[in-house]
Design a protein around this motif. Structure first.
Motif, mmCIF file in Angstrom:
data_model
loop_
_atom_site.group_PDB
_atom_site.id
_atom_site.type_symbol
_atom_site.label_atom_id
_atom_site.label_comp_id
_atom_site.label_asym_id
_atom_site.label_seq_id
_atom_site.Cartn_x
_atom_site.Cartn_y
_atom_site.Cartn_z
ATOM 1 N N PRO A 166 9.132 -6.114 -7.075
ATOM 2 C CA PRO A 166 7.663 -5.991 -7.067
ATOM 3 C C PRO A 166 6.962 -6.858 -6.018
ATOM 4 C CG PRO A 166 8.468 -6.122 -9.320
ATOM 5 C CD PRO A 166 9.650 -6.328 -8.441
ATOM 6 N N ASN A 167 7.374 -8.149 -5.896
ATOM 7 C CA ASN A 167 6.676 -9.020 -4.938
ATOM 8 C C ASN A 167 6.951 -8.611 -3.493
ATOM 9 O OD1 ASN A 167 9.356 -9.983 -5.233
ATOM 10 N ND2 ASN A 167 8.790 -12.012 -4.502
ATOM 11 N N VAL A 168 8.177 -8.113 -3.228
ATOM 12 C CA VAL A 168 8.528 -7.649 -1.872
ATOM 13 C C VAL A 168 7.728 -6.392 -1.540
ATOM 14 C CG1 VAL A 168 10.395 -6.744 -0.413
ATOM 15 C CG2 VAL A 168 10.841 -8.656 -1.962
ATOM 16 N N ALA A 169 7.661 -5.464 -2.505
ATOM 17 C CA ALA A 169 6.927 -4.211 -2.307
ATOM 18 C C ALA A 169 5.433 -4.483 -2.079
ATOM 19 C CB ALA A 169 7.114 -3.295 -3.521
ATOM 20 N N THR A 170 4.858 -5.366 -2.880
ATOM 21 C CA THR A 170 3.428 -5.689 -2.757
ATOM 22 C C THR A 170 3.134 -6.322 -1.402
ATOM 23 O OG1 THR A 170 3.278 -6.021 -5.136
ATOM 24 C CG2 THR A 170 1.496 -6.922 -3.821
ATOM 25 N N GLU A 171 3.969 -7.289 -1.000
ATOM 26 C CA GLU A 171 3.752 -7.993 0.283
ATOM 27 C C GLU A 171 3.896 -7.014 1.453
ATOM 28 O OE1 GLU A 171 2.188 -10.862 2.084
ATOM 29 O OE2 GLU A 171 2.698 -11.251 0.000
ATOM 30 N N ALA A 172 4.880 -6.099 1.364
ATOM 31 C CA ALA A 172 5.112 -5.126 2.440
ATOM 32 C C ALA A 172 3.918 -4.186 2.592
ATOM 33 C CB ALA A 172 6.379 -4.321 2.155
ATOM 34 N N VAL A 173 3.383 -3.713 1.465
ATOM 35 C CA VAL A 173 2.220 -2.814 1.512
ATOM 36 C C VAL A 173 0.977 -3.592 1.987
ATOM 37 C CG1 VAL A 173 0.667 -1.358 0.140
ATOM 38 C CG2 VAL A 173 3.140 -1.215 -0.212
ATOM 39 N N ALA A 174 0.874 -4.853 1.591
ATOM 40 C CA ALA A 174 -0.255 -5.689 2.038
ATOM 41 C C ALA A 174 -0.234 -5.810 3.566
ATOM 42 C CB ALA A 174 -0.176 -7.073 1.395
ATOM 43 N N ARG A 175 0.957 -6.014 4.125
ATOM 44 C CA ARG A 175 1.068 -6.137 5.587
ATOM 45 C C ARG A 175 0.784 -4.799 6.276
ATOM 46 N NH1 ARG A 175 6.508 -9.341 6.690
ATOM 47 N NH2 ARG A 175 5.891 -9.008 8.851
ATOM 48 N N ALA A 176 1.222 -3.708 5.631
ATOM 49 C CA ALA A 176 0.944 -2.374 6.175
ATOM 50 C C ALA A 176 -0.560 -2.101 6.166
ATOM 51 C CB ALA A 176 1.682 -1.310 5.354
ATOM 52 N N LEU A 177 -1.213 -2.542 5.101
ATOM 53 C CA LEU A 177 -2.663 -2.357 4.955
ATOM 54 C C LEU A 177 -3.422 -3.146 6.025
ATOM 55 C CD1 LEU A 177 -4.302 -0.705 2.931
ATOM 56 C CD2 LEU A 177 -4.537 -2.739 1.518
ATOM 57 N N GLU A 178 -2.956 -4.372 6.307
ATOM 58 C CA GLU A 178 -3.568 -5.183 7.360
ATOM 59 C C GLU A 178 -3.456 -4.478 8.714
ATOM 60 O OE1 GLU A 178 -1.670 -8.999 7.301
ATOM 61 O OE2 GLU A 178 -2.666 -9.614 5.460
ATOM 62 N N GLU A 179 -2.292 -3.851 8.912
ATOM 63 C CA GLU A 179 -2.010 -3.171 10.183
ATOM 64 C C GLU A 179 -2.842 -1.891 10.347
ATOM 65 O OE1 GLU A 179 2.183 -1.930 11.772
ATOM 66 O OE2 GLU A 179 2.383 -3.827 10.696
ATOM 67 N N LEU A 180 -2.916 -1.116 9.251
ATOM 68 C CA LEU A 180 -3.500 0.224 9.332
ATOM 69 C C LEU A 180 -4.993 0.282 8.984
ATOM 70 C CD1 LEU A 180 -0.557 2.042 7.513
ATOM 71 C CD2 LEU A 180 -1.040 2.161 9.953
ATOM 72 N N GLY A 181 -5.460 -0.703 8.223
ATOM 73 C CA GLY A 181 -6.870 -0.684 7.796
ATOM 74 C C GLY A 181 -7.026 -0.059 6.415
ATOM 75 N N ASP A 182 -8.205 -0.247 5.834
ATOM 76 C CA ASP A 182 -8.460 0.176 4.445
ATOM 77 C C ASP A 182 -8.351 1.676 4.202
ATOM 78 O OD1 ASP A 182 -8.775 -2.367 3.563
ATOM 79 O OD2 ASP A 182 -10.952 -2.399 3.775
ATOM 80 N N GLY A 183 -8.618 2.479 5.221
ATOM 81 C CA GLY A 183 -8.609 3.932 5.014
ATOM 82 C C GLY A 183 -7.236 4.572 5.189
ATOM 83 N N ALA A 184 -6.176 3.754 5.191
ATOM 84 C CA ALA A 184 -4.820 4.271 5.458
ATOM 85 C C ALA A 184 -4.376 5.259 4.377
ATOM 86 C CB ALA A 184 -3.842 3.115 5.529
ATOM 87 N N SER A 185 -3.638 6.287 4.818
ATOM 88 C CA SER A 185 -3.146 7.293 3.861
ATOM 89 C C SER A 185 -1.921 6.755 3.121
ATOM 90 C CB SER A 185 -2.762 8.576 4.601
ATOM 91 O OG SER A 185 -1.574 8.368 5.344
ATOM 92 N N LEU A 186 -1.629 7.351 1.984
ATOM 93 C CA LEU A 186 -0.478 6.946 1.171
ATOM 94 C C LEU A 186 0.808 7.047 1.982
ATOM 95 C CD1 LEU A 186 0.853 6.164 -1.512
ATOM 96 C CD2 LEU A 186 0.751 8.557 -2.194
ATOM 97 N N ASN A 187 0.991 8.165 2.694
ATOM 98 C CA ASN A 187 2.223 8.365 3.470
ATOM 99 C C ASN A 187 2.416 7.287 4.532
ATOM 100 O OD1 ASN A 187 2.917 10.598 1.994
ATOM 101 N ND2 ASN A 187 2.158 12.087 3.477
ATOM 102 N N ASP A 188 1.307 6.945 5.227
ATOM 103 C CA ASP A 188 1.400 5.909 6.260
ATOM 104 C C ASP A 188 1.714 4.544 5.647
ATOM 105 O OD1 ASP A 188 0.968 7.658 8.318
ATOM 106 O OD2 ASP A 188 -1.183 7.246 8.503
ATOM 107 N N LEU A 189 1.097 4.256 4.507
ATOM 108 C CA LEU A 189 1.355 2.973 3.839
ATOM 109 C C LEU A 189 2.822 2.859 3.414
ATOM 110 C CD1 LEU A 189 -1.810 2.453 1.584
ATOM 111 C CD2 LEU A 189 -1.130 1.066 3.540
#
Length: 199
Positions: A166-189
């Motif tokens: 869980p903590n690895v998955a959350t941190e990875a998605v958090a970093r993806a979100l920082e990269e892609l921005g708030d409007g990122a699609s599920l597939n891109d995340l």
């Protein structure tokens, strides 16, 4: 133990603030980033605090968030790092920057803090490298409080289903979100999150 103060910002200086709580003014030492977040005199503020007691001194240290206080405790646990040095590091780097620097062993980034030499910066990243992953970043905290059905939560769930903790998955998605921005699609995340989790 005083853990939190909620009151009015009465006064402030380069590394301190006075918080008026029901007529009592508490002098709180803060990082530059916490001071910036407090606003202007007269604003209602809440600070998380740490009470430090030594033979000849008692001081309250104030933080904008619980994460910043957790990092302060980690930093002051490193030999040679007192409260002033820890606040200097927290003034120079955001929580996410500090977490990344420790996780990747980037001593040069920590050495940007005033008064922190290369030797001490190396000791900080070496001692906190293993602990860095255990603390959630600010972005990961935002995901945890996201509404159900949001793309970021769904992406975390997808990575967990693929076997990531869980903590690895959350941190990875958090970093993806920082990269892609708030409007990122599920597939891109999921796509970028997978790269970050595997990396």
């Amino acid at each position: 133990m005083i853990a939190k103060l909620a009151g009015t910002l009465d006064d402030f200086g380069p590394d301190w603030a006075v918080i008026d709580v029901s007529g009592v003014g508490y002098l709180v030492h803060c990082s530059a980033k916490t001071l910036d977040s407090l606003g202007v005199r007269g604003d209602r503020v809440t600070v998380h605090t740490e009470l430090q007691v030594s033979e000849n001194d008692m001081r309250l240290i104030g933080f904008a968030s619980g994460e910043e206080r957790a990092w302060f405790r980690l930093l002051t646990g490193v030999q040679g790092v007192g409260s002033k040095m820890a606040l200097a590091v927290l003034s120079a780097l955001s929580i996410d920057e500090l977490q990344r620097a420790c996780a990747s062993g980037d001593a040069a980034m920590v050495a940007r803090a005033q008064g922190v030499g290369p030797k001490l910066a190396s000791r900080i990243v070496n001692e906190l490298k293993d602990k860095a992953g255990g603390l959630p970043s600010a972005a990961a905290g935002a995901i945890a409080s996201a509404p159900k059905g949001s793309a970021s939560l769904d992406a975390v769930s997808a990575l967990q289903n693929l076997g990531f903790k869980p903590n690895v998955a959350t941190e990875a998605v958090a970093r993806a979100l920082e990269e892609l921005g708030d409007g990122a699609s599920l597939n891109d995340l999921i796509r970028i999150g997978l790269k970050r989790a595997a990396g």
